[in-house]
Design a protein around this motif. Structure first.
Motif, PDB file in Angstrom:
ATOM      1  N   ILE A   3       0.861  -1.181   0.000  1.00 48.26           N
ATOM      2  CA  ILE A   3       0.000   0.000   0.000  1.00 48.26           C
ATOM      3  C   ILE A   3       0.899   1.234   0.000  1.00 48.26           C
ATOM      4  O   ILE A   3       1.885   1.285   0.730  1.00 48.26           O
ATOM      5  CB  ILE A   3      -0.923   0.013   1.235  1.00 48.26           C
ATOM      6  CG1 ILE A   3      -1.865  -1.189   1.182  1.00 48.26           C
ATOM      7  CG2 ILE A   3      -1.710   1.318   1.319  1.00 48.26           C
ATOM      8  CD1 ILE A   3      -2.733  -1.357   2.415  1.00 48.26           C
ATOM      9  N   SER A   4       0.555   2.212  -0.835  1.00 52.68           N
ATOM     10  CA  SER A   4       1.360   3.416  -0.929  1.00 52.68           C
ATOM     11  C   SER A   4       0.466   4.634  -1.119  1.00 52.68           C
ATOM     12  O   SER A   4      -0.308   4.704  -2.077  1.00 52.68           O
ATOM     13  CB  SER A   4       2.335   3.313  -2.109  1.00 52.68           C
ATOM     14  OG  SER A   4       2.912   4.566  -2.403  1.00 52.68           O
ATOM     15  N   LYS A   5       0.608   5.582  -0.219  1.00 49.23           N
ATOM     16  CA  LYS A   5      -0.133   6.840  -0.339  1.00 49.23           C
ATOM     17  C   LYS A   5       0.338   7.616  -1.573  1.00 49.23           C
ATOM     18  O   LYS A   5      -0.471   8.246  -2.264  1.00 49.23           O
ATOM     19  CB  LYS A   5       0.040   7.665   0.944  1.00 49.23           C
ATOM     20  CG  LYS A   5      -0.910   8.820   1.033  1.00 49.23           C
ATOM     21  CD  LYS A   5      -2.332   8.325   1.241  1.00 49.23           C
ATOM     22  CE  LYS A   5      -3.262   9.488   1.533  1.00 49.23           C
ATOM     23  NZ  LYS A   5      -4.655   9.136   1.355  1.00 49.23           N
ATOM     24  N   ASN A   6       1.654   7.568  -1.850  1.00 44.62           N
ATOM     25  CA  ASN A   6       2.187   8.245  -3.043  1.00 44.62           C
ATOM     26  C   ASN A   6       1.558   7.683  -4.314  1.00 44.62           C
ATOM     27  O   ASN A   6       1.153   8.427  -5.204  1.00 44.62           O
ATOM     28  CB  ASN A   6       3.707   8.119  -3.120  1.00 44.62           C
ATOM     29  CG  ASN A   6       4.419   8.951  -2.087  1.00 44.62           C
ATOM     30  OD1 ASN A   6       3.881   9.928  -1.584  1.00 44.62           O
ATOM     31  ND2 ASN A   6       5.629   8.555  -1.755  1.00 44.62           N
ATOM     32  N   PHE A   7       1.502   6.347  -4.390  1.00 43.04           N
ATOM     33  CA  PHE A   7       0.866   5.712  -5.546  1.00 43.04           C
ATOM     34  C   PHE A   7      -0.599   6.112  -5.632  1.00 43.04           C
ATOM     35  O   PHE A   7      -1.091   6.476  -6.701  1.00 43.04           O
ATOM     36  CB  PHE A   7       1.005   4.192  -5.467  1.00 43.04           C
ATOM     37  CG  PHE A   7       0.077   3.465  -6.407  1.00 43.04           C
ATOM     38  CD1 PHE A   7       0.299   3.491  -7.777  1.00 43.04           C
ATOM     39  CD2 PHE A   7      -1.034   2.787  -5.925  1.00 43.04           C
ATOM     40  CE1 PHE A   7      -0.571   2.837  -8.651  1.00 43.04           C
ATOM     41  CE2 PHE A   7      -1.898   2.127  -6.784  1.00 43.04           C
ATOM     42  CZ  PHE A   7      -1.667   2.157  -8.152  1.00 43.04           C
ATOM     43  N   GLN A   8      -1.304   6.050  -4.505  1.00 39.54           N
ATOM     44  CA  GLN A   8      -2.723   6.381  -4.500  1.00 39.54           C
ATOM     45  C   GLN A   8      -2.945   7.808  -4.984  1.00 39.54           C
ATOM     46  O   GLN A   8      -3.805   8.054  -5.838  1.00 39.54           O
ATOM     47  CB  GLN A   8      -3.313   6.213  -3.109  1.00 39.54           C
ATOM     48  CG  GLN A   8      -4.801   6.521  -3.053  1.00 39.54           C
ATOM     49  CD  GLN A   8      -5.384   6.375  -1.652  1.00 39.54           C
ATOM     50  OE1 GLN A   8      -4.665   6.346  -0.662  1.00 39.54           O
ATOM     51  NE2 GLN A   8      -6.695   6.277  -1.573  1.00 39.54           N
ATOM     52  N   ASN A   9      -2.186   8.748  -4.463  1.00 44.28           N
ATOM     53  CA  ASN A   9      -2.335  10.148  -4.875  1.00 44.28           C
ATOM     54  C   ASN A   9      -2.088  10.320  -6.369  1.00 44.28           C
ATOM     55  O   ASN A   9      -2.834  11.023  -7.050  1.00 44.28           O
ATOM     56  CB  ASN A   9      -1.395  11.051  -4.077  1.00 44.28           C
ATOM     57  CG  ASN A   9      -1.789  11.155  -2.625  1.00 44.28           C
ATOM     58  OD1 ASN A   9      -2.932  10.886  -2.241  1.00 44.28           O
ATOM     59  ND2 ASN A   9      -0.838  11.532  -1.783  1.00 44.28           N
ATOM     60  N   ARG A  10      -1.050   9.674  -6.865  1.00 43.18           N
ATOM     61  CA  ARG A  10      -0.726   9.788  -8.292  1.00 43.18           C
ATOM     62  C   ARG A  10      -1.818   9.156  -9.133  1.00 43.18           C
ATOM     63  O   ARG A  10      -2.256   9.719 -10.136  1.00 43.18           O
ATOM     64  CB  ARG A  10       0.627   9.123  -8.524  1.00 43.18           C
ATOM     65  CG  ARG A  10       1.251   9.297  -9.874  1.00 43.18           C
ATOM     66  CD  ARG A  10       1.691  10.699 -10.267  1.00 43.18           C
ATOM     67  NE  ARG A  10       2.385  11.506  -9.327  1.00 43.18           N
ATOM     68  CZ  ARG A  10       3.696  11.538  -9.087  1.00 43.18           C
ATOM     69  NH1 ARG A  10       4.501  10.724  -9.723  1.00 43.18           N
ATOM     70  NH2 ARG A  10       4.212  12.378  -8.222  1.00 43.18           N
TER      71      ARG A  10
END
Length: 153
Positions: A3-10
């Motif tokens: 899980i990655s917040k950076n990935f989710q935001n992008r």
């Protein structure tokens, strides 16, 4: 499951640029399953590498940009993409690494995984790809054969 917040935001930023507002239709437009879309959009769950490639191809971006490893949006897709397995073998030869065992010892990934990548032409999970790309000092997208630009962003 990573899980990655950076990935989710992008991913949210890219998906929200689509004209279509219906999430199921967005998933279909991009070429991924509804579950993959929903997990990425709502929870930041990083999908398997093949889905990351589909998403990156659709938006014409690098996988590294998609997962948030770089803010550099520039991506030049290879005119003659090659398979991951071929690129890995080429990079091994450049470093004079001739066996799966030797590569395994150098990158600390089990030799059975590496053998599977080569013999079965499997694409590793993104975490392993990052380790291999770092070891060879190339970008994940170069390693995947998506670009001919070796440079990491």
């Amino acid at each position: 499951m990573a899980i990655s917040k950076n990935f989710q935001n992008r991913f949210v930023e890219l998906a929200d640029e689509l004209d279509e507002k219906n999430k199921s239709k967005r998933a279909k437009i991009i070429g991924i399953s509804n579950t993959t879309y929903s997990n990425a959009y709502n929870y930041g769950i990083i999908p398997k590498t093949s889905s990351l490639i589909i998403i990156a191809d659709y938006f014409n971006i690098s996988v590294e940009y998609l997962i948030g490893n770089t803010d550099n949006e520039h991506f030049e897709k290879s005119k003659h993409p090659i398979q991951f397995k071929e690129r890995l073998i080429k990079l091994q030869k450049e470093k004079n690494i001739f066996t799966v065992y030797e590569l395994s010892q150098r990158i600390h990934i089990h030799r059975n995984n590496i053998a599977q990548w080569i013999k079965l032409n499997c694409i590793p999970l993104i975490d392993d790809l990052i380790i291999v790309a770092d070891f060879f000092d190339v970008s994940v997208d170069y390693l995947l054969g998506r670009t001919d630009d070796r440079t990491t962003n």
